[in-house]
Design a protein around this motif. Structure first.
Motif, PDB file in Angstrom:
ATOM      1  N   VAL A  34       0.818  -1.215   0.000  1.00  0.00           N
ATOM      2  CA  VAL A  34       0.000   0.000   0.000  1.00  0.00           C
ATOM      3  C   VAL A  34       0.851   1.264   0.000  1.00  0.00           C
ATOM      4  O   VAL A  34       0.426   2.309  -0.493  1.00  0.00           O
ATOM      5  N   GLY A  35       2.045   1.190   0.551  1.00  0.00           N
ATOM      6  CA  GLY A  35       2.902   2.366   0.555  1.00  0.00           C
ATOM      7  C   GLY A  35       3.238   2.861  -0.834  1.00  0.00           C
ATOM      8  O   GLY A  35       3.504   4.054  -1.034  1.00  0.00           O
ATOM      9  N   ARG A  36       3.206   1.963  -1.796  1.00  0.00           N
ATOM     10  CA  ARG A  36       3.536   2.352  -3.167  1.00  0.00           C
ATOM     11  C   ARG A  36       2.518   3.356  -3.723  1.00  0.00           C
ATOM     12  O   ARG A  36       2.877   4.220  -4.535  1.00  0.00           O
ATOM     13  N   ALA A  37       1.260   3.247  -3.292  1.00  0.00           N
ATOM     14  CA  ALA A  37       0.252   4.193  -3.756  1.00  0.00           C
ATOM     15  C   ALA A  37       0.610   5.621  -3.357  1.00  0.00           C
ATOM     16  O   ALA A  37       0.346   6.578  -4.095  1.00  0.00           O
ATOM     17  N   VAL A  38       1.232   5.772  -2.197  1.00  0.00           N
ATOM     18  CA  VAL A  38       1.615   7.094  -1.709  1.00  0.00           C
ATOM     19  C   VAL A  38       2.911   7.562  -2.372  1.00  0.00           C
ATOM     20  O   VAL A  38       3.014   8.703  -2.829  1.00  0.00           O
ATOM     21  N   HIS A  48       3.092  -0.200   8.273  1.00  0.00           N
ATOM     22  CA  HIS A  48       1.979  -0.504   7.375  1.00  0.00           C
ATOM     23  C   HIS A  48       2.327  -0.239   5.912  1.00  0.00           C
ATOM     24  O   HIS A  48       1.635  -0.728   5.019  1.00  0.00           O
ATOM     25  N   LEU A  49       3.382   0.503   5.649  1.00  0.00           N
ATOM     26  CA  LEU A  49       3.770   0.794   4.267  1.00  0.00           C
ATOM     27  C   LEU A  49       4.019  -0.470   3.462  1.00  0.00           C
ATOM     28  O   LEU A  49       3.794  -0.501   2.253  1.00  0.00           O
ATOM     29  N   THR A  50       4.489  -1.512   4.121  1.00  0.00           N
ATOM     30  CA  THR A  50       4.857  -2.741   3.411  1.00  0.00           C
ATOM     31  C   THR A  50       3.742  -3.795   3.409  1.00  0.00           C
ATOM     32  O   THR A  50       3.957  -4.909   2.962  1.00  0.00           O
ATOM     33  N   ARG A  51       2.579  -3.428   3.877  1.00  0.00           N
ATOM     34  CA  ARG A  51       1.470  -4.373   3.871  1.00  0.00           C
ATOM     35  C   ARG A  51       0.747  -4.345   2.527  1.00  0.00           C
ATOM     36  O   ARG A  51       0.778  -3.339   1.808  1.00  0.00           O
ATOM     37  N   PHE A  52       0.072  -5.445   2.225  1.00  0.00           N
ATOM     38  CA  PHE A  52      -0.751  -5.528   1.022  1.00  0.00           C
ATOM     39  C   PHE A  52      -2.205  -5.242   1.399  1.00  0.00           C
ATOM     40  O   PHE A  52      -2.602  -5.426   2.558  1.00  0.00           O
ATOM     41  N   PRO A  53      -3.019  -4.778   0.445  1.00  0.00           N
ATOM     42  CA  PRO A  53      -4.408  -4.426   0.768  1.00  0.00           C
ATOM     43  C   PRO A  53      -5.170  -5.530   1.487  1.00  0.00           C
ATOM     44  O   PRO A  53      -5.957  -5.248   2.402  1.00  0.00           O
ATOM     45  N   ALA A  54      -4.949  -6.788   1.104  1.00  0.00           N
ATOM     46  CA  ALA A  54      -5.685  -7.894   1.716  1.00  0.00           C
ATOM     47  C   ALA A  54      -5.335  -8.080   3.192  1.00  0.00           C
ATOM     48  O   ALA A  54      -6.072  -8.757   3.921  1.00  0.00           O
ATOM     49  N   GLU A  55      -4.242  -7.497   3.636  1.00  0.00           N
ATOM     50  CA  GLU A  55      -3.805  -7.645   5.019  1.00  0.00           C
ATOM     51  C   GLU A  55      -4.344  -6.533   5.916  1.00  0.00           C
ATOM     52  O   GLU A  55      -4.027  -6.504   7.109  1.00  0.00           O
ATOM     53  N   ARG A 102      11.723  13.330  -6.792  1.00  0.00           N
ATOM     54  CA  ARG A 102      12.574  12.350  -7.479  1.00  0.00           C
ATOM     55  C   ARG A 102      13.356  11.446  -6.538  1.00  0.00           C
ATOM     56  O   ARG A 102      13.710  10.326  -6.889  1.00  0.00           O
ATOM     57  N   SER A 103      13.647  11.942  -5.352  1.00  0.00           N
ATOM     58  CA  SER A 103      14.440  11.152  -4.413  1.00  0.00           C
ATOM     59  C   SER A 103      13.610  10.032  -3.808  1.00  0.00           C
ATOM     60  O   SER A 103      12.560  10.278  -3.187  1.00  0.00           O
ATOM     61  N   ARG A 104      14.053   8.795  -3.980  1.00  0.00           N
ATOM     62  CA  ARG A 104      13.340   7.652  -3.408  1.00  0.00           C
ATOM     63  C   ARG A 104      13.306   7.741  -1.888  1.00  0.00           C
ATOM     64  O   ARG A 104      12.287   7.426  -1.264  1.00  0.00           O
ATOM     65  N   ALA A 105      14.405   8.180  -1.294  1.00  0.00           N
ATOM     66  CA  ALA A 105      14.470   8.289   0.168  1.00  0.00           C
ATOM     67  C   ALA A 105      13.468   9.328   0.670  1.00  0.00           C
ATOM     68  O   ALA A 105      12.793   9.126   1.687  1.00  0.00           O
ATOM     69  N   GLU A 106      13.366  10.456  -0.045  1.00  0.00           N
ATOM     70  CA  GLU A 106      12.413  11.489   0.371  1.00  0.00           C
ATOM     71  C   GLU A 106      10.982  11.000   0.216  1.00  0.00           C
ATOM     72  O   GLU A 106      10.137  11.256   1.081  1.00  0.00           O
ATOM     73  N   ARG A 107      10.707  10.275  -0.875  1.00  0.00           N
ATOM     74  CA  ARG A 107       9.356   9.742  -1.055  1.00  0.00           C
ATOM     75  C   ARG A 107       8.990   8.794   0.087  1.00  0.00           C
ATOM     76  O   ARG A 107       7.882   8.839   0.624  1.00  0.00           O
ATOM     77  N   ARG A 108       9.932   7.935   0.443  1.00  0.00           N
ATOM     78  CA  ARG A 108       9.686   6.978   1.515  1.00  0.00           C
ATOM     79  C   ARG A 108       9.461   7.701   2.850  1.00  0.00           C
ATOM     80  O   ARG A 108       8.553   7.349   3.618  1.00  0.00           O
ATOM     81  N   GLN A 109      10.268   8.718   3.114  1.00  0.00           N
ATOM     82  CA  GLN A 109      10.140   9.462   4.363  1.00  0.00           C
ATOM     83  C   GLN A 109       8.796  10.186   4.444  1.00  0.00           C
ATOM     84  O   GLN A 109       8.107  10.139   5.467  1.00  0.00           O
ATOM     85  N   ARG A 110       8.409  10.842   3.358  1.00  0.00           N
ATOM     86  CA  ARG A 110       7.143  11.576   3.358  1.00  0.00           C
ATOM     87  C   ARG A 110       5.954  10.627   3.445  1.00  0.00           C
ATOM     88  O   ARG A 110       4.934  10.950   4.071  1.00  0.00           O
ATOM     89  N   ALA A 111       6.066   9.458   2.825  1.00  0.00           N
ATOM     90  CA  ALA A 111       4.995   8.465   2.931  1.00  0.00           C
ATOM     91  C   ALA A 111       4.849   7.976   4.368  1.00  0.00           C
ATOM     92  O   ALA A 111       3.724   7.834   4.879  1.00  0.00           O
ATOM     93  N   ALA A 112       5.976   7.726   5.035  1.00  0.00           N
ATOM     94  CA  ALA A 112       5.937   7.280   6.428  1.00  0.00           C
ATOM     95  C   ALA A 112       5.315   8.358   7.322  1.00  0.00           C
ATOM     96  O   ALA A 112       4.504   8.063   8.208  1.00  0.00           O
ATOM     97  N   GLU A 113       5.663   9.616   7.071  1.00  0.00           N
ATOM     98  CA  GLU A 113       5.091  10.722   7.840  1.00  0.00           C
ATOM     99  C   GLU A 113       3.592  10.823   7.608  1.00  0.00           C
ATOM    100  O   GLU A 113       2.816  11.075   8.548  1.00  0.00           O
ATOM    101  N   ALA A 114       3.163  10.627   6.347  1.00  0.00           N
ATOM    102  CA  ALA A 114       1.738  10.680   6.037  1.00  0.00           C
ATOM    103  C   ALA A 114       0.981   9.556   6.730  1.00  0.00           C
ATOM    104  O   ALA A 114      -0.135   9.757   7.236  1.00  0.00           O
ATOM    105  N   PHE A 115       1.562   8.368   6.767  1.00  0.00           N
ATOM    106  CA  PHE A 115       0.917   7.247   7.452  1.00  0.00           C
ATOM    107  C   PHE A 115       0.788   7.543   8.947  1.00  0.00           C
ATOM    108  O   PHE A 115      -0.256   7.286   9.546  1.00  0.00           O
ATOM    109  N   GLU A 116       1.834   8.053   9.546  1.00  0.00           N
ATOM    110  CA  GLU A 116       1.764   8.391  10.964  1.00  0.00           C
ATOM    111  C   GLU A 116       0.699   9.460  11.212  1.00  0.00           C
ATOM    112  O   GLU A 116      -0.015   9.428  12.220  1.00  0.00           O
ATOM    113  N   GLN A 117       0.575  10.394  10.280  1.00  0.00           N
ATOM    114  CA  GLN A 117      -0.388  11.484  10.414  1.00  0.00           C
ATOM    115  C   GLN A 117      -1.825  10.970  10.432  1.00  0.00           C
ATOM    116  O   GLN A 117      -2.689  11.548  11.100  1.00  0.00           O
ATOM    117  N   VAL A 118      -2.093   9.887   9.714  1.00  0.00           N
ATOM    118  CA  VAL A 118      -3.457   9.349   9.676  1.00  0.00           C
ATOM    119  C   VAL A 118      -3.659   8.187  10.641  1.00  0.00           C
ATOM    120  O   VAL A 118      -4.663   7.486  10.593  1.00  0.00           O
TER     121      VAL A 118
END
Length: 296
Positions: free
Chosen positions: A113-117, A149-156, A127-143
């Protein structure tokens, strides 16, 4: 609300659909939205409520440029959508995001699911993969989701968790307006309350505006500043949340109130427990104290 000028201004909006057969003589025009007008201020939640087929989702699709405007205008921050051409500008796709009823429908079941973000960030120039990953993690924590959870699949994940992923994907781009189209209607009452509570807290911390679309007045009571009631494509009533609930002017609004459950839980007890657990207030976007993960 921080600005006298509306962020979104919808004036005399009309949306037509052609229905019928493949040949011209079999087709007819069906007007789904009929001269609807409303505004949304920065930091405001405006809710459109009505039965299925009332035109509320079509109105949201017109704002998102997913439905063609047949008449009237939709103006976002001074920009008339009619002047944007056939291709929606990238800045508009960033500033105006959406959360739909079924988050799983927009998630690839074979991807984490993290890939969607992170894909959303990549499309918008991060463009930076590290920045994308960091911002995605921050967004997940925010919600209210852990970075794990970034590495989970929708069915999980549960329906409520998937809707949090959808909200994270929308908010990671720091939009100014989010169209929430039946965003909680597929969830159970307890989870509805959690998501409505989450959206309200995110608005308080980020200043985002919402066009919140629902068929149930009980759902919108604790998040709306103003409410518009649609019936068969016509806006039959508009007012503050308090006025609509305590002094409805149109008989159709009264019938919706009578048919609505008493209320969706507003999450106040849950918020109080979270504050006690943290020893203070809920974390805000950009602070060192993010939202606690909440099941659902």
């Amino acid at each position: 609300m921080t600005d006298d000028r509306p962020l979104l201004e919808v004036r005399d909006l009309t949306v037509d659909y052609e229905v019928g057969g493949a040949t011209a003589w079999r087709r007819r025009t069906l007007t789904v939205v009929k001269g609807v007008s409303f505004t949304i201020a920065p930091g405001e939640t405006y809710s459109l409520v009505g039965e299925s087929g009332s035109g509320k989702s079509t109105t949201g699709r017109a704002v998102l440029r997913l439905a063609e405007v047949s008449g009237g205008s939709v103006v976002f921050d001074g920009h008339d959508l009619a002047g944007m051409g056939a291709e929606t500008p990238l800045w508009y796709r960033r500033d105006v995001q959406a959360v739909f009823q079924d988050p799983a429908a927009s998630l690839n079941p074979r991807h984490q699911v993290g890939r969607a973000v992170t894909d959303a960030l990549r499309r918008h120039g991060v463009r930076s993969r590290a920045e994308r990953r960091q911002r995605a993690a921050e967004a997940f924590e925010q919600v209210g989701l852990a970075a794990a959870h970034l590495t989970r699949f929708p069915a999980e994940m549960s329906g409520g968790q998937l809707q949090r992923v959808a909200i994270a994907r929308a908010l990671v781009l720091r939009p100014r307006l989010v169209v929430c189209d039946e965003a909680v209607s597929a969830l159970d009452l307890s989870t509805q309350g959690q998501i409505v509570n989450l959206l309200a807290d995110l608005q308080a911390s980020t200043g985002v505006s919402y066009l919140f679309i629902a068929h149930d007045l009980g759902v919108v009571r604790h998040i709306s500043h103003r409410i518009g009631v649609l019936r068969q494509g016509v806006l039959v009533e508009e007012g503050t949340t308090q006025d609509v609930f305590t002094r409805p002017r149109h008989e159709y609004t009264g019938s919706l109130l009578a048919a609505s459950p008493a209320s969706v839980p507003d999450g106040r007890e849950e918020r109080r427990a979270l504050r006690l657990a943290r020893g203070g207030g809920l974390g805000r976007s950009g602070s060192s104290s993010p939202f606690l993960p909440v099941a659902g």
